[in-house]
Design an enzyme around this catalytic site. Structure first.
Site, mmCIF file in Angstrom:
data_model
loop_
_atom_site.group_PDB
_atom_site.id
_atom_site.type_symbol
_atom_site.label_atom_id
_atom_site.label_comp_id
_atom_site.label_asym_id
_atom_site.label_seq_id
_atom_site.Cartn_x
_atom_site.Cartn_y
_atom_site.Cartn_z
ATOM 1 N N GLY A 292 33.855 -10.088 20.277
ATOM 2 C CA GLY A 292 34.625 -8.902 19.913
ATOM 3 C C GLY A 292 35.755 -8.654 20.880
ATOM 4 N N ALA B 139 38.340 -14.486 29.254
ATOM 5 C CA ALA B 139 39.694 -14.708 28.732
ATOM 6 C C ALA B 139 40.553 -15.444 29.759
ATOM 7 C CB ALA B 139 40.338 -13.375 28.362
ATOM 8 N N LEU C 132 47.364 -10.401 28.049
ATOM 9 C CA LEU C 132 47.460 -11.566 27.159
ATOM 10 C C LEU C 132 47.645 -11.139 25.709
ATOM 11 C CD1 LEU C 132 44.643 -13.665 28.849
ATOM 12 C CD2 LEU C 132 47.131 -13.951 29.111
ATOM 13 N N THR D 164 44.065 -6.390 21.834
ATOM 14 C CA THR D 164 42.665 -6.622 22.176
ATOM 15 C C THR D 164 42.358 -6.088 23.573
ATOM 16 O OG1 THR D 164 43.120 -8.867 22.958
ATOM 17 C CG2 THR D 164 42.508 -8.630 20.652
ATOM 18 N N GLN E 168 39.477 -3.350 24.516
ATOM 19 C CA GLN E 168 38.504 -3.512 25.591
ATOM 20 C C GLN E 168 38.526 -2.311 26.534
ATOM 21 O OE1 GLN E 168 36.160 -6.221 26.231
ATOM 22 N NE2 GLN E 168 36.628 -6.142 24.067
ATOM 23 N N VAL F 144 39.533 -7.506 31.853
ATOM 24 C CA VAL F 144 39.693 -6.126 31.376
ATOM 25 C C VAL F 144 38.417 -5.562 30.761
ATOM 26 C CG1 VAL F 144 40.645 -6.958 29.172
ATOM 27 C CG2 VAL F 144 41.096 -4.615 29.882
ATOM 28 N N GLY F 145 37.488 -6.419 30.351
ATOM 29 C CA GLY F 145 36.363 -5.951 29.534
ATOM 30 C C GLY F 145 35.468 -4.916 30.186
ATOM 31 N N GLU F 146 35.399 -4.904 31.494
ATOM 32 C CA GLU F 146 34.488 -3.979 32.158
ATOM 33 C C GLU F 146 35.193 -2.941 33.019
ATOM 34 O OE1 GLU F 146 30.658 -6.728 32.938
ATOM 35 O OE2 GLU F 146 32.566 -7.620 33.444
#
Lengths: 168, 336, 728
Positions: free
Chosen positions: C466, C509, C613, C617, C621, C687-689
């Protein structure tokens, strides 16, 4: 036992265990796997489909109880080559991340627009007699039965608002 | 889920032959999947004619047992004359569940006590005499009034709280075909040493309708639900109120409380002490103190007492005009 | 051909001069139309010919031994195919990147809810009935389940810097607080699922997994087969958040049963099993001490914590991770205790460490600002670390101060009313802010890129849970090779593809993207040679190559196919430079004066994640992280039974993840234009966390601003808020 369902306009005669949920009928017997099982207890909304035009949790009802009913699933709204308006809006607004709750969000969203259209009130409607319409607060409350752990909520609601505008 | 015989009832008479009734199924199937409920026979009543309508009855309304929660909350007569019922329903569950859940089924939904839901843990409601795991367990959602040593569970319905504050009556059809009507406080049983028995409905009997009395003309009605998340969560506590004012004093008042007891709760002494009085913050605080005095709940649920006191005071401010009405507080109007 | 690259020195910012215009844009996800139409197939959507159904059985004692499993107790179930258990079954999911089987306890039970057997039947209904009815007898042993009273507590030497007593002693203001956080679960919407299918001696496992390369090793090890015989595929994953880092009991059980039965077996965890048996985030008790001089310059910072896990589980939530480098102080102190107990084992849940540690640090900073009567924004700006205080490393790039000042400007921080002065009806309004920080890392990763006359094909075993991998790798390949997105095909999550670290730790990523970048860079060099120009002069756009006054279509330049496989990995820059994402959160909340309910009305996050990037998305995130932080601060909590330790609220009705209504429409996340030259060849960071880090603190600080209640325990449910309000 035997049950006849009409799913996305197509008739299916099923022979099944009495215990078969409508969700498992759709997924495993009919093979339409776009509808997802997230909790199997009506606590997440991933299994939302329309039964005779109303959104329900397909996990919390037996296939046997729907003999003769008209069911619409995510596959009934469009295809990757020809997505429906709400589906296209979710893609345009990034109204999903992992995609697992997405079918339920979209089925709920399309029903929500009709519920608002019929003037049905919600918990956050400032008046029970005249509905506030398509405010973000109304959408948020009405969509709260559809959990999204990726928390794409802002984009989901943007997608719904966009689809509603386009429909006007 | 254990195997069962599935039977579709076409008439009320065939219900009397026995079997577990399924209507919306949103709670029954939930529990059957966990093997908390293990019925031998399911009787699907969805095709019994005549139970899916809201009709005038006397000066009030008769809500058929199969009318869905969505239909009740959206009905123009309910919205106008009984806004607290529409608000209570809309505060509960989700749009999808309200589309499926029925009036009769909502009344008969079971507690969400986690120990009732877990067959690995002892529960007197599942198996009388087995013991109560909530004693000494976790218990934020437990009841604070009306419990017994055998059971601490709370009734989770919002709708039933709205019905109680409106003094609605439940119509139950006996196995002989005769019907009787019961006030909510008589419809539900307190747990005592038999927490498995939750209402007066006997096997083979069926709820056929809920009867609403005439609307309380000119009343201000409110349903306040406090929960951990902003939507789609069971109440920590809830307060329902119907009030009319005359000459600056409280003329008529009805109060009911949710998620604090094994049934929608009421306390006449608290209400009586308010009627005839001029609204005042001190008066409300004393009423709230009276409501919760003398109760010693499970330590995890002890917060419900101050939370209920505060919620009651807030609602009383709104329905008596002492503070501005927020969303959830509406004026009842006559309906055609 | 293989291309090895170690990140030993900063690389040219090639993506700033390429011409396709794809990188960094908000390009829509290429797999999106499959997802919105229900056509994307997740693990449990596969029912191969002859597939049968398995349901896991849980232990109902906390500790002890299974003495008998009575198969006869369910022998009457029509369609029952077998009850499976034994020495291959694993106790719990593997911890992230383990690469070997988790503990296989055979008959031993180490926690209530541990999967101990699998019931397989022709239908799902029969398997579920059997799993719940199966008679199991145990020999039970005493078990400790409370981390506060645990008799076995492990602790390492504290990490320290400077002279604590001196720094603490000379302070003008001190904060010394104890903060508690409840346990959390990932609660990905897709329950853990596996479809196991043996083809002779070879196993195909369709799973819900984040790291297929290590998952293959873990599964092979558990089963006792060669890894070459195991193929793991996971092209669509319904959310992971750490819960699918390692192989799980469902995959091992399905594989064991499928082999024995000679038929494919599908095992999907019931939602309750996901709570019982998947790694949780530990509850924490933290002590945070801050001392500052009268100007607000930090003198001392200590962050000590107690967490819990099963005996022998190696994972320990790094609670104080971001406290070590966000701010500078003369003296620092970090100590951790791990209480051993028999609750469901703990492991990685989105942003291990920062999710619960940063909220404590940032609430403490708010309290310090209040003590010193300094604007909380200014207090932070005075103390932003300019190099890593504990290692002395320079930061590759560190834009925390810019995030704070620019975020404050966009939010209107300076214009907020004085604390406790704003209300609407019974709702008290307040504003709060907090910083965000999370370490960033490059992991070894490989990818294969093939350029054909049609376009480019990218292959790596990286997953997309995701997070946007399909989109990002499409953009990197398209950007580097001068191809529009529709001429790039990205194939993921097949353990036969070149190995990546998978999705975890926010490194996916950047790591897998760097491999695609380097492979494509290799292809660019070949194209330049063919074209006869210097690689630096090569311009690729829309399938046309230009260089040295020559212009040719890529299709003409390629003789058949041009392929490159690259492996990238960390190098010297990881030693010389610290890399981390940074950010700032601003929140406006309303607190009900009577009921203590909290509603977030507005939220803004501004982040430094290096090169963006894909803006879309990345924003997803960041917002997702911010909302997780909100959920943790306001309503998420595991409740453990005090006798058995099991999770009592083991479903989504009673464990409250944020719902739509909790999330305001006015919530935004944005990014500063940053390049971290030392992070990786693309200058990007994870970036996700990052979005979780500090998000809950901004909310709790806003609650204090609104009503004066200082919440030192999360979740801040109404019971705690009214208690704090009554305390004043």
């Amino acid at each position: 036992m035997r049950t006849t369902l009409t799913v996305n306009g197509e008739r299916h005669d099923l022979s099944h265990d009495e215990r078969l949920s409508l969700l498992d009928a759709i997924r495993d017997q009919i093979g339409l796997t776009g509808t997802k099982k997230g909790c199997d207890h009506g606590q997440c909304g991933a299994c939302t489909v329309h039964v005779n035009g109303r959104r329900v949790n397909s996990c919390l009802t037996l296939a046997a109880m729907h003999d003769g009913d008209e069911i619409t699933t995510i596959e009934g709204l469009g295809t990757p080559d020809a997505p429906g308006a709400m589906q296209a809006s979710f893609q345009a607004c990034d109204g999903f991340q992992c995609g697992f709750c997405t079918a339920g969000q979209i089925m709920s969203a399309s029903a929500v627009l009709e519920e608002i259209g019929r003037g049905e009130p919600s918990h956050v409607s400032s008046s029970l007699s005249s509905i506030d319409g398509m405010t973000d607060g109304e959408l948020a409350e009405r969509m709260s039965g559809n959990l999204c752990r990726c928390s794409a909520y802002p984009m989901i609601r943007a997608a719904i608002a966009r689809a509603a505008e386009a429909a006007e | 889920m254990r195997p069962f015989d599935y039977r579709r009832a076409e008439t009320l008479d065939s219900v009397a032959e026995g079997g577990r009734i399924i209507a919306g199924g949103t709670n029954l199937l939930d529990l059957m999947k966990l093997q908390v409920e293990i019925p031998d026979t399911l009787v699907d009543i969805n095709r019994i004619a005549g139970l899916d309508r809201i009709e005038p009855q006397g000066e009030g309304l008769r809500i058929g047992a199969l009318v869905t929660n969505t239909e009740v909350a959206a009905d123009p007569r309910i919205r106008a004359g009984y806004p607290v019922l529409a608000r209570a329903i809309l505060a509960g569950a989700s749009g999808q569940i309200r589309n499926k859940a029925t009036t009769g089924g909502n009344l008969l939904q079971r507690t969400r006590c986690p120990y009732f839901y877990d067959p690995a843990m002892a529960c007197n409601k599942r198996e009388p005499g087995a013991g109560c795991s909530a004693q000494g367990g976790v218990g934020r959602m437990l009841a604070v009034f009306g419990t017994s040593d055998a059971c601490l569970a709370a009734h989770p319905s919002d709708m039933a709280v709205g019905l109680r504050v409106l003094e609605a009556r439940v119509e139950v059809r006996g196995t002989d075909g005769a019907t009787r009507q019961l006030a909510l406080e008589d419809f539900y049983c307190l747990p005592g040493d038999r927490p498995d028995i939750e209402s007066v409905v006997q096997p083979g009997e069926i709820i056929t309708a809920v009867i609403l009395p005439a609307p309380v003309a000119g009343s201000v009605q409110s349903y306040r639900k406090v929960r951990d998340r902003a939507s789609y969560a069971f109440a920590l506590v809830s307060v329902a109120a119907v009030a009319t004012m005359r000459d600056g004093r409280i003329d008529h008042l009805s109060l009911a409380y949710g998620s604090v007891a094994p049934r929608p709760w009421g306390d006449d002494a608290v209400t009586d002490a308010l009627v005839g009085q001029a609204p005042d913050a001190g008066l409300f605080r004393r009423a709230a103190d009276r409501l919760t005095a003398g109760h010693t709940p499970h330590p995890d649920a002890a917060y419900k007492l101050p939370l209920l006191r505060r919620s009651l005071q807030s609602v009383l401010h709104e329905v008596t005009g002492l503070s501005e009405a927020a969303i959830g507080t509406d004026k009842a109007e006559a309906f055609a | 051909m293989t291309f090895d690259f170690k990140m030993d020195q900063p690389q040219p910012r090639l993506l700033d001069s390429t011409r396709q215009g794809l990188i960094g844009t908000d390009m829509a996800r290429p797999e999106g139309l499959l997802k919105v139409t229900g056509a994307a197939a997740y693990a449990a959507d596969h029912l191969p010919e002859g597939c049968v159904h398995g349901m896991l059985v849980r232990a109902t004692v906390t500790r002890g031994r299974v003495t008998a499993i009575d198969e006869g107790s369910i022998g009457d179930i029509p369609g029952l195919l077998g009850v499976f258990h034994g020495p291959k079954f694993i106790r719990n999911p593997a911890q992230g990147m383990a690469g070997e089987s988790p503990i296989r306890p055979d008959t031993e039970v180490h926690f209530h809810g541990q999967p101990i057997a699998l019931v397989v039947a022709e239908t799902f209904e029969a398997a579920r009935e059997g799993a719940l009815r199966l008679a199991v007898t145990y020999e039970s042993a005493p078990a400790e389940v409370d981390p506060e009273t645990a008799s076995e507590v492990e602790s390492d030497e504290p990490d320290t810097r400077g002279d604590w007593d001196d720094a603490w002693g000379k302070a003008a203001a001190r904060v010394d607080l104890t903060f508690r956080t409840a346990g959390h679960v990932s609660a990905a919407m897709e329950p853990h699922a596996a479809v196991a299918e043996w083809q002779g001696e070879n196993l195909l496992l369709r799973g819900a997994l984040q790291m297929v390369a290590t998952n293959r090793l873990e599964l092979a090890d558990a089963l006792g087969v060669e890894p070459e015989r195991v193929r793991v595929v996971s092209p669509f994953v319904g959310g992971g958040f750490g819960s699918k880092l390692g192989i799980g009991p469902e995959a091992v059980a399905a594989s064991v049963a499928a082999r024995d039965l000679g038929r494919p077996v599908r095992v999907v965890m019931a939602r309750q099993t996901v709570f019982d048996a998947v790694l949780r985030r530990t509850e924490t008790r933290q002590r945070l001490r801050l001392a500052a001089d009268a100007d607000g310059k930090l003198l001392a910072l200590a962050h000590d914590d107690r967490i819990s896990n099963l005996p022998g589980e190696g994972f320990a939530e790094p609670v104080s991770s971001a406290s070590r480098f966000t701010y500078d102080a003369l003296a620092m102190h970090f100590a951790q205790e791990v209480a051993r107990n028999h609750r469901t084992p703990s492991g990685s849940v989105r942003a291990p460490g920062e999710a619960v540690g940063m909220i404590t640090l940032e609430v403490a900073m708010d309290m310090l600002a209040q003590l010193l009567d300094i604007d909380p924004l200014d207090l932070r700006l005075k103390n932003v670390a300019t190099s890593h205080p504990m290692t002395g490393q320079a930061f590759g790039e560190q834009r925390l101060a810019d995030c704070l000042t620019e975020g404050a400007r966009r939010f209107g921080w300076a214009d907020r009313p004085a604390p406790g002065t704003r209300s609407e009806g019974d709702w008290l309004i307040g504003a709060g802010m907090a910083a965000a920080a999370r370490p960033n890392a490059l992991q070894e990763s490989s990818a294969r890129v093939r350029l054909t006359p049609w376009g480019a094909v990218v292959e790596t075993d990286m997953t997309d849970i995701g997070t946007g991998t399909y989109a990002i790798l499409t953009q990197i390949a398209g950007e580097m090779l001068g191809l529009p997105a529709e001429r790039v095909e990205v194939r993921l999550a097949d353990s036969d593809f070149p190995r990546s670290p998978g999705s975890g730790g926010s490194f996916g990523a950047s790591s897998s993207g760097s491999a695609v970048f380097m492979a494509a860079k290799g292809i660019r060099e070949k194209l330049a040679r063919t074209l006869g120009c210097d690689p630096d002069d090569l311009a690729l756009q829309d399938g046309i190559a230009r260089g040295g006054n020559v212009e040719r279509s890529l299709a003409d330049l390629i003789d058949g196919e041009l392929g490159e496989t690259a492996t990238v990995g960390p190098g010297k820059t990881a030693e010389t430079h610290a890399s981390a994402g940074f950010g700032a959160h601003f929140a406006e909340v309303a607190v009900h004066r009577w009921t203590g309910e909290i509603r977030v009305r507005r939220m803004l996050g501004l982040f430094d994640i290096g090169r963006v990037l894909n803006e879309r998305t990345a924003r997803g995130q960041a917002l997702g992280g911010m909302i997780w932080g909100m959920g943790g601060a306001l309503h998420e909590a595991l409740e453990h039974d005090p006798r058995t330790g099991h999770i009592a609220n083991r479903d989504l009705a009673n464990y409250h993840v944020a719902a739509h209504a909790d999330v305001p429409g006015d919530i935004t996340a944005d990014f500063l234009p940053v390049r971290d030259d030392h992070a990786n060849p693309m200058q990007s960071k994870g970036v996700g966390e990052l979005g979780i880090s500090g998000s809950g603190a901004a909310i709790l600080n806003a609650v204090h601003d609104a009503c004066g209640a200082r919440l030192l325990s999360i979740p801040a449910t109404p019971d705690k808020v009214i208690a704090a309000m009554e305390e004043g």
